[in-house]
Design an enzyme around this catalytic site. Structure first.
Site, PDB file in Angstrom:
ATOM      1  N   TYR A  52       0.825  -1.219   0.000  1.00 60.11           N
ATOM      2  CA  TYR A  52       0.000   0.000   0.000  1.00 60.11           C
ATOM      3  C   TYR A  52       0.857   1.265   0.000  1.00 60.11           C
ATOM      4  O   TYR A  52       0.460   2.290  -0.567  1.00 60.11           O
ATOM      5  CB  TYR A  52      -0.997  -0.032   1.165  1.00 60.11           C
ATOM      6  CG  TYR A  52      -2.128  -0.994   0.878  1.00 60.11           C
ATOM      7  CD1 TYR A  52      -2.115  -2.297   1.370  1.00 60.11           C
ATOM      8  CD2 TYR A  52      -3.172  -0.619   0.021  1.00 60.11           C
ATOM      9  CE1 TYR A  52      -3.118  -3.196   1.046  1.00 60.11           C
ATOM     10  CE2 TYR A  52      -4.182  -1.510  -0.307  1.00 60.11           C
ATOM     11  CZ  TYR A  52      -4.146  -2.809   0.199  1.00 60.11           C
ATOM     12  OH  TYR A  52      -5.137  -3.700  -0.134  1.00 60.11           O
ATOM     13  N   GLN A  90     -15.662   2.093  -6.488  1.00 62.39           N
ATOM     14  CA  GLN A  90     -14.941   0.946  -5.930  1.00 62.39           C
ATOM     15  C   GLN A  90     -13.474   1.337  -5.723  1.00 62.39           C
ATOM     16  O   GLN A  90     -12.724   0.604  -5.098  1.00 62.39           O
ATOM     17  CB  GLN A  90     -15.010  -0.254  -6.868  1.00 62.39           C
ATOM     18  CG  GLN A  90     -16.411  -0.753  -7.164  1.00 62.39           C
ATOM     19  CD  GLN A  90     -16.394  -1.796  -8.250  1.00 62.39           C
ATOM     20  OE1 GLN A  90     -16.258  -2.998  -7.978  1.00 62.39           O
ATOM     21  NE2 GLN A  90     -16.500  -1.370  -9.490  1.00 62.39           N
ATOM     22  N   ASN A  91     -13.093   2.482  -6.278  1.00 61.61           N
ATOM     23  CA  ASN A  91     -11.690   2.896  -6.242  1.00 61.61           C
ATOM     24  C   ASN A  91     -11.325   3.477  -4.888  1.00 61.61           C
ATOM     25  O   ASN A  91     -12.142   4.130  -4.239  1.00 61.61           O
ATOM     26  CB  ASN A  91     -11.415   3.934  -7.351  1.00 61.61           C
ATOM     27  CG  ASN A  91     -11.703   3.392  -8.730  1.00 61.61           C
ATOM     28  OD1 ASN A  91     -11.719   2.170  -8.930  1.00 61.61           O
ATOM     29  ND2 ASN A  91     -11.964   4.268  -9.681  1.00 61.61           N
ATOM     30  N   HIS A 108     -15.142   0.743  -1.127  1.00 57.25           N
ATOM     31  CA  HIS A 108     -13.988  -0.119  -0.797  1.00 57.25           C
ATOM     32  C   HIS A 108     -12.948   0.630   0.014  1.00 57.25           C
ATOM     33  O   HIS A 108     -11.810   0.181   0.116  1.00 57.25           O
ATOM     34  CB  HIS A 108     -13.358  -0.679  -2.086  1.00 57.25           C
ATOM     35  CG  HIS A 108     -14.229  -1.689  -2.762  1.00 57.25           C
ATOM     36  ND1 HIS A 108     -14.005  -2.121  -4.050  1.00 57.25           N
ATOM     37  CD2 HIS A 108     -15.347  -2.341  -2.350  1.00 57.25           C
ATOM     38  CE1 HIS A 108     -14.932  -3.006  -4.387  1.00 57.25           C
ATOM     39  NE2 HIS A 108     -15.768  -3.151  -3.369  1.00 57.25           N
ATOM     40  N   CYS A 135      -0.765   4.971  17.375  1.00 57.33           N
ATOM     41  CA  CYS A 135      -2.074   5.524  16.985  1.00 57.33           C
ATOM     42  C   CYS A 135      -2.362   6.748  17.853  1.00 57.33           C
ATOM     43  O   CYS A 135      -2.187   6.710  19.083  1.00 57.33           O
ATOM     44  CB  CYS A 135      -3.150   4.458  17.217  1.00 57.33           C
ATOM     45  SG  CYS A 135      -4.840   5.081  17.085  1.00 57.33           S
ATOM     46  N   GLY A 175     -15.878   1.757 -16.159  1.00 59.00           N
ATOM     47  CA  GLY A 175     -14.520   1.278 -15.891  1.00 59.00           C
ATOM     48  C   GLY A 175     -14.426   0.178 -14.868  1.00 59.00           C
ATOM     49  O   GLY A 175     -13.486   0.138 -14.072  1.00 59.00           O
ATOM     50  N   LEU A 202     -13.818   0.071 -21.429  1.00 53.15           N
ATOM     51  CA  LEU A 202     -12.920  -0.058 -22.593  1.00 53.15           C
ATOM     52  C   LEU A 202     -13.385  -1.199 -23.490  1.00 53.15           C
ATOM     53  O   LEU A 202     -13.309  -1.139 -24.711  1.00 53.15           O
ATOM     54  CB  LEU A 202     -11.487  -0.314 -22.103  1.00 53.15           C
ATOM     55  CG  LEU A 202     -10.385  -0.181 -23.149  1.00 53.15           C
ATOM     56  CD1 LEU A 202     -10.357   1.225 -23.722  1.00 53.15           C
ATOM     57  CD2 LEU A 202      -9.019  -0.519 -22.545  1.00 53.15           C
TER      58      LEU A 202
HETATM   59  N1  APR Z   1     -11.337   3.399 -19.909  1.00 56.63           N
HETATM   60  C1  APR Z   1     -12.426   2.659 -19.560  1.00 56.63           C
HETATM   61  N2  APR Z   1     -12.343   1.413 -19.050  1.00 56.63           N
HETATM   62  C2  APR Z   1     -11.103   0.892 -18.890  1.00 56.63           C
HETATM   63  C3  APR Z   1      -9.926   1.599 -19.239  1.00 56.63           C
HETATM   64  C4  APR Z   1     -10.090   2.910 -19.774  1.00 56.63           C
HETATM   65  N3  APR Z   1      -9.027   3.656 -20.147  1.00 56.63           N
HETATM   66  N4  APR Z   1      -8.856   0.794 -18.983  1.00 56.63           N
HETATM   67  C5  APR Z   1      -9.347  -0.353 -18.487  1.00 56.63           C
HETATM   68  N5  APR Z   1     -10.694  -0.299 -18.436  1.00 56.63           N
HETATM   69  C6  APR Z   1     -11.630  -1.326 -17.965  1.00 56.63           C
HETATM   70  C7  APR Z   1     -11.177  -2.741 -18.210  1.00 56.63           C
HETATM   71  O1  APR Z   1     -11.646  -3.196 -19.472  1.00 56.63           O
HETATM   72  C8  APR Z   1     -11.851  -3.501 -17.057  1.00 56.63           C
HETATM   73  O2  APR Z   1     -13.135  -3.982 -17.458  1.00 56.63           O
HETATM   74  O3  APR Z   1     -11.706  -1.188 -16.565  1.00 56.63           O
HETATM   75  C9  APR Z   1     -12.034  -2.442 -15.974  1.00 56.63           C
HETATM   76  C10 APR Z   1     -11.131  -2.651 -14.777  1.00 56.63           C
HETATM   77  O4  APR Z   1     -11.517  -3.855 -14.167  1.00 56.63           O
HETATM   78  P1  APR Z   1     -10.737  -4.312 -12.847  1.00 56.63           P
HETATM   79  O5  APR Z   1      -9.260  -4.175 -13.081  1.00 56.63           O
HETATM   80  O6  APR Z   1     -11.306  -5.625 -12.454  1.00 56.63           O
HETATM   81  O7  APR Z   1     -11.111  -3.200 -11.745  1.00 56.63           O
HETATM   82  P2  APR Z   1     -12.455  -3.092 -10.921  1.00 56.63           P
HETATM   83  O8  APR Z   1     -13.612  -3.604 -11.722  1.00 56.63           O
HETATM   84  O9  APR Z   1     -12.516  -1.711 -10.419  1.00 56.63           O
HETATM   85  O10 APR Z   1     -12.169  -4.098  -9.681  1.00 56.63           O
HETATM   86  C11 APR Z   1     -13.161  -4.164  -8.682  1.00 56.63           C
HETATM   87  O11 APR Z   1     -11.683  -5.549  -7.354  1.00 56.63           O
HETATM   88  O12 APR Z   1      -9.502  -5.826  -6.704  1.00 56.63           O
HETATM   89  C12 APR Z   1     -10.741  -5.423  -6.273  1.00 56.63           C
HETATM   90  O13 APR Z   1     -11.270  -3.868  -4.615  1.00 56.63           O
HETATM   91  C13 APR Z   1     -10.676  -3.991  -5.876  1.00 56.63           C
HETATM   92  O14 APR Z   1     -12.198  -2.193  -6.354  1.00 56.63           O
HETATM   93  C14 APR Z   1     -11.517  -3.293  -6.928  1.00 56.63           C
HETATM   94  C15 APR Z   1     -12.490  -4.380  -7.354  1.00 56.63           C
END
Ligand code: APR
Length: 234
Positions: A52, A90-91, A108, A135, A175, A202
């Site tokens: 992290y 989720q970010n 999250h 802490c 995304g 994407l």
């Molecule tokens: N624009 C739009 N979408 C995009 C881009 C972009 N430039 N680049 C990548 N993507 C899409 C990918 O196609 C994919 O479907 O973003 C998505 C990312 O998916 P993940 O990597 O699985 O991320 P996320 O869905 O946010 O994950 C959910 O999983 O690891 C845990 O807690 C973590 O919040 C996270 C959760």
């Protein structure tokens, strides 16, 4: 008009923050069980803190992109008309806030917040997590963890999220791969309630077949165009 937007790592990809499941994504480099679970933290807290701390350093140099700014603008324009944007992410990055979004629901958690594993006290913190730091609330050391929801832990603000989802006229996922529940289940819940749904990504996500409308391309291009279209139609 109430719009519920769920964002995932893809909206921050063009800001230089890695996604999780794309090729060379975060989970292709790290074993999530070791760095994103309570068991992993109990087993090797130093490894988790280092993971992290690296993500905090990466975040420090990241700037919001046109997609983040477009959503911040959408919230302001909707509010001016008595409409509403509920922005759930989720970010754990702070790019929505850096783009000017005022109300961001981090289901999250947040990377730039440190939580004490002993007393759960939270404090904003962009610096490295250090085990020896006591802490400020309970005085104990060894408890510093990121305020991030790990696999096996309960996402935050779920009551508020479910309430907002049930009142929405439109659900938009931006995304996200649709891989992780409960977030991945929101589109099916919306559809079951007769709420219009739209996926902006994407490429087609695991849930693509559930969405009414699908817009594919880089979020930095597609989201601003989609916001223009929504505002023109109000
Ligand atoms: N624009 C739009 N979408 C995009 C881009 C972009 N430039 N680049 C990548 N993507 C899409 C990918 O196609 C994919 O479907 O973003 C998505 C990312 O998916 P993940 O990597 O699985 O991320 P996320 O869905 O946010 O994950 C959910 O999983 O690891 C845990 O807690 C973590 O919040 C996270 C959760």
């Amino acid at each position: 008009m109430k719009i519920f937007v769920l964002t995932g790592a893809g909206i921050s990809a063009e800001s230089g923050l890695g996604t999780f499941r794309d090729k060379d994504g975060v989970w292709t480099k790290y074993d999530l069980a070791e760095v994103a679970t309570p068991e992993g933290f109990a087993k090797d807290p130093a490894k988790v803190r280092a993971f992290y701390n690296a993500r905090r350093a990466n975040l420090a140099g990241a700037a919001p992109n046109a997609a983040h700014f477009a959503l911040a603008r959408l919230a302001v324009e909707l509010a001016a008309r008595g409409d509403d944007l509920f922005l759930c992410t989720q970010n754990v990055d702070d790019l929505h806030e850096k783009a000017g979004s005022k109300r961001v629901i981090h289901m999250h958690g947040e990377l730039a917040v440190t939580r004490c594993a002993h007393c759960q006290a939270l404090r904003p913190d962009v610096g490295p997590l250090i085990a020896e730091t006591a802490c400020e609330a309970c005085g104990r050391t060894g408890g510093a963890r990121p305020h991030v929801v790990w696999f096996g832990e309960t996402p935050l603000f779920m009551d508020e999220i479910e309430d907002a989802l049930s009142e929405a006229d439109l659900f938009v996922a931006i995304g996200t791969s649709g891989s992780v529940y409960p977030a991945a289940g929101f589109v099916a819940e919306a559809r079951a309630m007769g709420i219009a749904t739209c996926e902006i990504n994407l490429e087609p996500s695991a849930n693509a077949y559930v969405f009414d409308e699908k817009l594919y391309g880089p979020a930095g291009e597609v989201v601003p165009a989609w916001v223009e279209r929504v505002l023109a139609a109000l």
